[in-house]
Scaffold this active site. Structure first.
Site, short mmCIF file in Angstrom:
data_model
loop_
_atom_site.label_atom_id
_atom_site.label_comp_id
_atom_site.label_asym_id
_atom_site.label_seq_id
_atom_site.Cartn_x
_atom_site.Cartn_y
_atom_site.Cartn_z
N VAL A 1 17.61 11.16 40.89
CA VAL A 1 17.18 11.32 41.69
C VAL A 1 15.66 9.90 41.37
CG1 VAL A 1 17.23 13.62 42.31
CG2 VAL A 1 14.97 12.84 40.95
N ASP A 2 16.40 9.02 40.70
CA ASP A 2 15.54 7.98 40.18
C ASP A 2 16.26 6.66 40.14
OD1 ASP A 2 17.03 7.74 38.07
OD2 ASP A 2 15.35 8.20 36.70
N ASP A 3 16.39 5.44 39.46
CA ASP A 3 16.06 3.90 39.99
C ASP A 3 17.82 3.86 39.19
OD1 ASP A 3 15.73 4.11 42.81
OD2 ASP A 3 14.19 2.52 41.84
#
Ligand code: 6R9
Length: 694
Positions: A565-567
């Site tokens: 859910v992050d880059d």
């Protein structure tokens, strides 16, 4: 819908709201299962359950609860199964920690006061108990016909010789040793030699470029570099020594001259000795030097919280982090998870296909199995060389009983059809494992039905470099599986699902996966930057460990990992930071801006898609595209090179200047009708231009 403030916070923390509606017509890719698939249950094959270490969910629940409510009793008992020179202070709690930044610095300690040695527990203990003749590594080279067998005694002797060599180069407890090698037995041997002396090993995956290697050597200030002349993977030659030379040159330029010794294993199968570049006075041949040393070497007794190794991994921002794992907790957790997650029995032949350059190769090719006196297969090559049946040929050759692999490899093999698999017996197999990325129900089914003939349970194991070892996985035999699902947390692992606001969700739900209290294998810090450790993992949700993954919990309490859910991208199981790839792209003089997102890729799970804007004078061309791909290859490694370069006139930005990746992800996935809200864009026409350019 997110409030403006939350939205800002999400951006700040590099979180993207969990997207529930990822749809892809081709369901082989790691996308969410359908509602029927959530209910698809596969019972543990009867024969397996009868002999399994754990055979019921109630047995598991009892142990799980004990680990949570009485960690001293539970983990004390587990740790007592290892050799300790001095027992930890049993009058104090087995674990001491703070996960709440408001209460002071974040820290975790397990088995405080105890002294042990990881190498002793992996090797000496077994040899002293009379098991030295048992097989430790069964090595298979890249080319069929190349193989080697090493017993526990053989490995111990080789480890002692390397340890003595390192000592002669003044490597002491706490010093960093960098290892950059292909998958040959000397790689785990080098790791164990460091552990014996208390030197901190930092293994750098052989697929990394010179520049990445240099960055890691400089960051940890390594004293010695252990490498090999070259490696072979399929038809490809990895000129590791040449790459290492270039890395050491970069280090010199940086004014950092600490690497005084480079020990080179002569891998003549890959490259003849005379073709290997050489720096007199710094470079030494492994075979010529190490064999002169004694096969005895006393172990250094280490405090439980002394560092054991560091391993670099990519996050959302900045350069890779060197995560530190410590002696006592990592040992106990790696060894115990190996035994239970893989249901390891004496006589099993265990094959973990991961490279030692990743955490999986540390925990389940080296340490975990060796603590359990397992026999491990180690393979230098790739699944499809020289033919697509190679894996199954190896399974039959060594009578592999447990196979642990990444979905990306399984998808590659599935694409070759069932026939190549069915040609081989595979009778020895009894358990199959998956790790590194979500496995789709379809791929799971293929693995189960075709590779395992519907006899072998599949353990879909979720964990991270940071967690040290398995966190969520079926314990095979204890409860039914669901294709594509990691199911339930390991003993004592307290998983929580949170909503956007950080509120705990109960029952069936979807949100951010976090963990409440420490398990013994959690990484203790980021090398040289404790505040980065605190802010990356403990700032997002107060008092909790943030995993960076999203998940769904179904009505049966099973956890389905839905991805980062992050880059952070997951390409063929490799963790890649979008920021790092962007940094490499913009270092090209003609590239002014770059934004990198992932897109569903049939074989790799995720592919890399780069939106690039060029300087006024530059013109898009195939040659420029190749230059951009090459610059990423050079700065990071081939595995991080973007597949798609999308020439963009400009990028969609919010009024505050932040690139809206959510929109870029939709464009990369060709989901134009589903772009979502564009009202916060400073210039909404940019989106249309991008779609036209697709
Ligand atoms: C062990 C390892 C960690 C990230 C993790 C997650 C993804 C790993 C998974 C999985 C779904 C699984 N991941 N196992 N996703 N199902 N069974 O891979 O460590 O290289 O640090 O990667 O990989 O996104 O956060 P690491």
């Amino acid at each position: 819908d997110l409030s403006a403030e939350r939205r800002l916070r999400c951006m700040l923390e590099h979180l993207v709201p969990v997207e529930i509606s990822r749809v892809n017509p081709d369901r082989s890719v790691c996308i969410f299962p359908t509602s029927e698939e959530y209910k698809d249950i596969v019972q543990v094959p009867g024969d397996f359950a009868k002999k399994a270490l754990l055979s019921s969910r109630s047995q598991y629940e009892q142990l799980y609860n004990e680990a949570v409510t009485n960690p001293d009793g539970f983990w004390g008992r587990v740790a007592a199964g290892f050799f300790w020179k001095k027992l930890w202070d049993t009058s104090k709690p087995v674990c001491n920690y703070n996960f709440d930044a408001d209460k002071g610095p974040i820290f975790v300690e397990w088995f405080k006061g105890g002294f042990t040695n990881v190498c002793y527990n992996a090797l000496d203990r077994h040899v002293l108990a009379g098991h030295g003749h048992e097989l430790c590594f069964l090595w298979e080279g890249n080319d069929p016909g190349q193989s080697a067998q090493l017993t526990y005694s053989d490995v111990l002797k080789k480890v002692c010789q390397v340890a003595n060599f390192l000592k002669s180069k003044n490597v002491q407890k706490g010093d960093r040793v960098c290892i950059y090698m292909s998958m040959i037995p000397e790689l785990p041997i080098a790791m164990l030699a460091c552990a014996r002396l208390g030197a901190i090993h930092s293994v750098v995956f052989g697929g990394f470029s010179s520049e990445s290697l240099a960055g890691r050597i400089l960051d940890c200030k390594a004293k010695v570099l252990l490498t090999c002349s070259a490696g072979r993977r399929g038809n490809k030659l990895l000129p590791l020594k040449e790459l290492a030379d270039r890395a050491l040159e970069i280090c010199l330029r940086d004014g950092n001259t600490r690497v005084e010794t480079c020990l080179v294993y002569d891998n003549s199968f890959a490259l003849p000795r005379e073709k290997v570049p050489w720096v007199e006075g710094r470079d030494l041949w492994w075979q010529d030097n190490v064999s002169q040393f004694s096969v005895d070497c006393p172990v250094e007794w280490m405090a439980a919280e002394d560092p054991l190794f560091m391993l670099y991994t990519s996050g959302s921002t900045g350069k890779p982090k060197g995560l530190i794992h410590t002696v006592g907790g990592y040992m106990v957790y790696a060894g115990f998870t190996f035994k239970h997650v893989f249901d390891h029995h004496p006589g099993d032949i265990f094959w973990c296909t991961a490279d030692c350059g990743w955490i999986t190769g540390h925990t389940y090719l080296t340490y975990g199995p060796l603590f359990n006196r397992a026999t491990c297969v180690m393979f230098e090559g790739v699944p499809t060389f020289p033919h697509a049946g190679r894996w199954w040929e190896i399974v039959d050759k060594f009578k592999v009983s447990i196979l642990y692999a990444a979905p990306t490899a399984i998808r590659t093999l599935a694409a070759q059809g069932d026939e190549v698999v069915r040609k081989y017996s595979r009778k020895s197999l009894r358990l199959l494992g998956s790790v590194g990325e979500p496995i789709s129900p379809k791929t799971w089914r293929w693995y189960y039905e075709v590779c395992g003939d519907s006899r072998c349970p599949i353990i879909d194991t979720w964990w991270q470099t940071e967690t040290g070892a398995c966190m969520i996985s079926p314990l095979p035999g204890a409860w039914p599986m669901k294709p594509g699902c990691a199911t339930l947390p390991f003993f004592g692992v307290q998983t929580l699902v949170l909503d956007q606001e950080g509120k705990e969700l109960h029952g069936a739900c979807e949100g951010y996966l976090s963990i409440k209290a420490p398990w013994p294998g959690i990484a203790r810090t980021v090398y040289g930057d404790h505040s980065r450790y605190e802010s990356t993992y403990f700032k997002t949700w107060k008092g909790l460990y943030a995993t960076g993954d999203g998940c769904r919990r179904d009505a049966d309490g099973y956890i389905w990992i839905t991805g980062r859910v992050d880059d952070v991208l997951n390409v063929s199981g490799h963790r890649i930071s979008t920021g790092e790839v962007e940094g490499a792209l913009v270092s090209h003089p003609q590239c002014t801006e770059a934004a990198v997102v992932g897109y569903d890729h049939e074989l790799k799970g995720q592919g890399i898609y780069a939106f690039v804007t060029l300087s006024q004078q530059a013109k898009p061309s195939d040659a420029l595209k190749k230059e951009l791909q090459d610059i990423v290859r050079k700065q990071i490694g081939s595995f991080a090179s973007p597949e798609v370069i999308h020439w963009a006139v400009s990028l969609p930005r919010t009024r505050s200047g932040k690139i809206m990746r959510r929109i870029l992800r939709k464009i990369a996935a060709r989901q134009y009708t589903d772009i979502g809200d564009t009202s916060s864009l400073s210039d909404p026409s940019v989106v249309e231009a991008l779609i036209k350019g697709r």
